[in-house]
Design an enzyme around this catalytic site. Structure first.
Site, PDB file in Angstrom:
ATOM      1  N   ARG A 257     -44.686   6.156  28.473  1.00 50.15           N
ATOM      2  CA  ARG A 257     -45.377   7.423  28.190  1.00 50.15           C
ATOM      3  C   ARG A 257     -46.646   7.560  29.033  1.00 50.15           C
ATOM      4  NH1 ARG A 257     -48.993   8.858  23.368  1.00 50.15           N
ATOM      5  NH2 ARG A 257     -49.157  11.122  23.486  1.00 50.15           N
TER       6      ARG A 257
ATOM      7  N   TRP B 204     -36.961   8.305  17.091  1.00 44.90           N
ATOM      8  CA  TRP B 204     -35.796   9.121  17.410  1.00 44.90           C
ATOM      9  C   TRP B 204     -34.503   8.343  17.207  1.00 44.90           C
ATOM     10  CZ3 TRP B 204     -40.257   9.534  20.471  1.00 44.90           C
ATOM     11  CH2 TRP B 204     -40.777  10.827  20.645  1.00 44.90           C
TER      12      TRP B 204
ATOM     13  N   HIS C  81     -47.221  10.699  31.394  1.00 46.40           N
ATOM     14  CA  HIS C  81     -48.330  11.640  31.240  1.00 46.40           C
ATOM     15  C   HIS C  81     -49.282  11.607  32.427  1.00 46.40           C
ATOM     16  CE1 HIS C  81     -48.274  13.012  26.803  1.00 46.40           C
ATOM     17  NE2 HIS C  81     -47.050  12.714  27.204  1.00 46.40           N
TER      18      HIS C  81
END
Length: 308
Positions: free
Chosen positions: A34, A178, A38
């Site tokens: 991540r 998830w 980002h």
């Protein structure tokens, strides 16, 4: 301390930082992915601004963006690596950490080249609002990703990164994983998105997400979740066929993901025929490695955007 340019030594030390028994699901891998995501996802094709070159998240203007809440942990986990290899730039370290993490968690080998420099001040930090908001739908996804230069297939493929990690109510506002194994890279996200019955659910904080509760789950098991942007992949006529393809063909997904993630971390990077970075910042300042920062995780608290 390694010799400048010894990226194999850096890779080994990144691997050594992956195991984190007291953090999330025991791995820093998802937050490294991540962080790389980002750091690059701020790119704007039209203005040629943002992207992984510069490591602007070192400054409050970008690091304090609510969309980056939680990434302070990933940055802090990499500080011991920076200490052992002070010559490497943060922008190279963060992108390399994402690539290494994906491979170590069972994902594909992603091409990576060094040469990004670190900004010397925050004057070129991109404006906030360029990262995805998980509460939105298909139009929002296209607005965010088309700005970077991605197409619909690439949008769906990058969304497969949700095979890793989890959301946190005190960061994104959403809550839960998830997939069942959030530290193993696979195409499970697409399989579950397509096969399970996802029901709307409003969290105590008012955020709306989708959950699947396993009827055979034991007491204490947490339900799986999907974001509104995830569900949009199923209902959009252009996105949906790619969900089906990636759910049915892991090799296809891995091949496409390796290519699109490599494209993501190269956004805004200009190289010559030998692969040397020739961006203006690189030419003027050379390979500038910013000084090591603190090992203590500091960053924005709860935010209103979920990662993609």
């Amino acid at each position: 301390m390694s010799s400048p340019g010894d990226f194999d030594a850096v890779r080994k030390d990144i691997v050594a930082q992956l195991k984190k028994p007291g953090y999330d699901d025991g791995s820093a891998g998802p937050v490294f992915v991540r962080l790389a995501w980002h750091s690059a996802g701020t790119y704007d094709l039209e203005s040629d601004t943002g992207g992984s070159n510069g490591a602007g998240m070192r400054y409050e203007a970008e690091g304090g963006d609510p969309a980056n809440a939680g990434l302070q942990y990933g940055r802090a986990f990499l500080e011991p690596v920076k200490e052992r290899h002070p010559w490497i730039t943060y922008s190279d370290l963060w992108t390399l950490a994402g690539v290494v993490a994906i491979k170590e968690m069972g994902g594909p080998q992603i091409p990576w080249l060094p040469g990004r420099t670190d900004l010397v001040d925050d004057s070129k930090v991109p404006p906030r609002g360029r990262l995805p908001d998980g509460a939105q739908g298909a139009d929002h996804l296209r607005h965010i990703f088309y700005r970077m230069g991605f197409n619909d297939q690439e949008i769906v493929c990058l969304s497969g990164g949700h095979n890793l990690g989890r959301t946190h109510a005190d960061r994104s506002g959403f809550n839960g994983p998830w997939v069942n194994n959030p530290t193993r890279f696979s195409n499970q996200f697409f399989k579950l998105l397509q096969r399970l019955e996802w029901k709307p659910h409003t969290l105590p904080n008012g955020f709306k997400q989708f959950i699947y509760t396993d009827p055979d789950a034991e007491e204490g098991d947490e339900p799986l979740m999907m974001l509104p942007t995830d569900m949009a992949l199923l209902t959009d006529k252009s996105f949906a066929p790619w969900v089906k393809k990636y759910a049915e063909d892991k090799d296809l997904f891995f091949d496409h993901f390796a290519k699109v993630f490599a494209k993501l971390i190269e956004l805004g990077i200009k190289r010559d025929a030998e692969g040397n970075v020739v961006n203006t910042d690189r030419v003027k300042g050379g390979y500038i490695s910013a000084p090591k920062k603190s090992d203590t995780a500091t960053g924005p608290p709860r935010q209103r955007q979920a990662r993609l």
